[in-house]
Scaffold this motif. Structure first.
Motif, mmCIF file in Angstrom:
data_model
loop_
_atom_site.group_PDB
_atom_site.id
_atom_site.type_symbol
_atom_site.label_atom_id
_atom_site.label_comp_id
_atom_site.label_asym_id
_atom_site.label_seq_id
_atom_site.Cartn_x
_atom_site.Cartn_y
_atom_site.Cartn_z
ATOM 1 N N ARG A 1 51.171 53.764 58.175
ATOM 2 C CA ARG A 1 52.151 54.924 58.979
ATOM 3 C C ARG A 1 51.587 55.155 60.320
ATOM 4 N N TYR A 2 53.268 54.635 62.094
ATOM 5 C CA TYR A 2 52.832 55.322 62.822
ATOM 6 C C TYR A 2 53.848 56.187 63.438
ATOM 7 N N PRO A 3 53.650 57.009 63.656
ATOM 8 C CA PRO A 3 52.899 57.888 63.922
ATOM 9 C C PRO A 3 52.258 58.007 62.844
ATOM 10 N N PRO A 4 50.531 58.619 62.727
ATOM 11 C CA PRO A 4 49.704 58.387 62.119
ATOM 12 C C PRO A 4 50.366 59.691 60.609
ATOM 13 N N VAL A 5 49.896 59.867 59.262
ATOM 14 C CA VAL A 5 50.573 60.657 58.238
ATOM 15 C C VAL A 5 49.833 62.424 58.161
ATOM 16 N N PRO A 6 51.075 63.573 58.758
ATOM 17 C CA PRO A 6 49.868 64.364 59.136
ATOM 18 C C PRO A 6 49.699 64.719 58.451
ATOM 19 N N PRO A 7 48.607 66.038 58.011
ATOM 20 C CA PRO A 7 48.017 66.409 56.859
ATOM 21 C C PRO A 7 49.476 67.403 55.933
ATOM 22 N N SER A 8 50.012 66.895 56.543
ATOM 23 C CA SER A 8 50.962 67.924 54.987
ATOM 24 C C SER A 8 51.758 66.747 54.099
ATOM 25 N N GLY A 9 51.344 65.325 54.736
ATOM 26 C CA GLY A 9 51.884 64.140 53.840
ATOM 27 C C GLY A 9 50.978 63.830 53.260
ATOM 28 N N ILE A 10 49.436 64.266 53.352
ATOM 29 C CA ILE A 10 48.702 62.850 53.019
ATOM 30 C C ILE A 10 47.860 63.214 51.818
ATOM 31 N N ARG A 11 48.567 64.307 51.237
ATOM 32 C CA ARG A 11 48.494 64.377 49.942
ATOM 33 C C ARG A 11 49.728 64.041 48.930
ATOM 34 N N ASP A 12 50.418 62.938 49.736
ATOM 35 C CA ASP A 12 51.314 62.565 49.058
ATOM 36 C C ASP A 12 51.398 60.974 48.678
ATOM 37 N N GLY A 13 51.387 60.331 47.612
ATOM 38 C CA GLY A 13 51.466 58.558 47.068
ATOM 39 C C GLY A 13 52.512 58.390 47.966
ATOM 40 N N LEU A 14 54.304 58.690 48.160
ATOM 41 C CA LEU A 14 55.178 57.889 49.223
ATOM 42 C C LEU A 14 53.671 57.489 50.368
ATOM 43 N N SER A 15 53.316 58.643 51.066
ATOM 44 C CA SER A 15 52.795 58.093 52.078
ATOM 45 C C SER A 15 52.267 57.309 52.664
ATOM 46 N N TYR A 16 52.019 56.247 51.268
ATOM 47 C CA TYR A 16 50.752 55.231 51.552
ATOM 48 C C TYR A 16 51.716 53.731 51.396
ATOM 49 N N ASP A 17 50.716 52.636 51.755
ATOM 50 C CA ASP A 17 52.267 51.931 51.355
ATOM 51 C C ASP A 17 51.094 50.445 50.890
ATOM 52 N N TYR A 18 49.761 50.455 51.031
ATOM 53 C CA TYR A 18 48.852 49.695 49.658
ATOM 54 C C TYR A 18 48.450 50.367 49.055
ATOM 55 N N TRP A 19 48.304 50.207 47.976
ATOM 56 C CA TRP A 19 47.566 50.192 47.069
ATOM 57 C C TRP A 19 46.821 49.287 45.808
ATOM 58 N N GLY A 20 45.732 49.472 45.416
ATOM 59 C CA GLY A 20 44.657 48.626 44.747
ATOM 60 C C GLY A 20 44.586 48.047 43.925
ATOM 61 N N GLN A 21 43.909 47.792 42.618
ATOM 62 C CA GLN A 21 45.457 47.791 41.274
ATOM 63 C C GLN A 21 44.129 48.342 40.276
ATOM 64 N N GLY A 22 43.153 49.883 40.875
ATOM 65 C CA GLY A 22 42.717 50.517 39.700
ATOM 66 C C GLY A 22 41.330 49.970 39.573
ATOM 67 N N THR A 23 40.881 50.960 39.078
ATOM 68 C CA THR A 23 39.245 51.091 38.650
ATOM 69 C C THR A 23 39.293 52.507 37.694
ATOM 70 N N GLN A 24 38.557 52.200 36.292
ATOM 71 C CA GLN A 24 38.695 53.338 35.230
ATOM 72 C C GLN A 24 37.123 53.464 35.049
ATOM 73 N N VAL A 25 37.737 54.993 34.824
ATOM 74 C CA VAL A 25 36.461 55.734 35.157
ATOM 75 C C VAL A 25 36.634 57.107 34.213
ATOM 76 N N THR A 26 35.651 56.716 33.170
ATOM 77 C CA THR A 26 35.287 57.481 32.035
ATOM 78 C C THR A 26 33.607 58.190 32.047
ATOM 79 N N VAL A 27 34.555 59.507 31.690
ATOM 80 C CA VAL A 27 33.388 60.704 31.677
ATOM 81 C C VAL A 27 32.943 60.956 30.260
ATOM 82 N N SER A 28 32.027 60.958 29.196
ATOM 83 C CA SER A 28 31.580 61.082 28.192
ATOM 84 C C SER A 28 31.370 62.482 28.676
ATOM 85 N N SER A 29 31.490 63.650 27.417
ATOM 86 C CA SER A 29 30.502 65.285 27.171
ATOM 87 C C SER A 29 29.142 65.127 26.404
#
Length: 130
Positions: A102-130
């Protein structure tokens, strides 16, 4: 066409470390905010970490990961990283990288909101065993 490809996920024991990478192609994102989100089974997607554009390179972290995760970027490689240390079973999730151009760039108040992002990857699984 913009593509984000995550890698580095896997299975690790509690207390271990993983380093996720997200390589972007199709466009140069040196001025974009880049972030990592995660989604655990049965839960909503949540913010993990973000790094602002190259001018400031400010970083932001969700409270559950602060002090354990470190986000960084290599603009020359158009890549963002997430170093995850002291992993806990509750960190188990699919991790997604995202880019906001986005321009102007996302402000700090919006950087934690997924709606502020335009492109997404497909994801990678992280599994932590106890």
């Amino acid at each position: 066409q913009v593509q984000l490809v995550e890698s580095g996920g896997g299975l690790v024991q509690a207390g271990g470390s993983l380093r996720l990478s997200c390589a972007a192609s199709g466009r140069t994102f040196s001025s974009a905010a880049m972030g990592w989100f995660r989604q655990a089974p049965g839960k909503e997607r949540e913010f993990g970490a973000a790094i602002s554009w190259s001018g400031g390179a400010n970083t932001y972290y969700a409270d559950p990961v602060k002090g354990r995760f470190t986000i960084s970027r290599d603009n020359a490689k158009n890549t963002v990283y997430l170093q995850m240390n002291s992993l806990k079973p509750e960190d188990t999730a699919v991790y997604y990288c995202a880019v906001s151009e986005r321009y102007p760039p996302v402000p700090p108040s919006g950087i934690r909101d997924g709606l502020s992002y335009d492109y997404w990857g497909q994801g990678t699984q992280v599994t932590v065993s106890s």
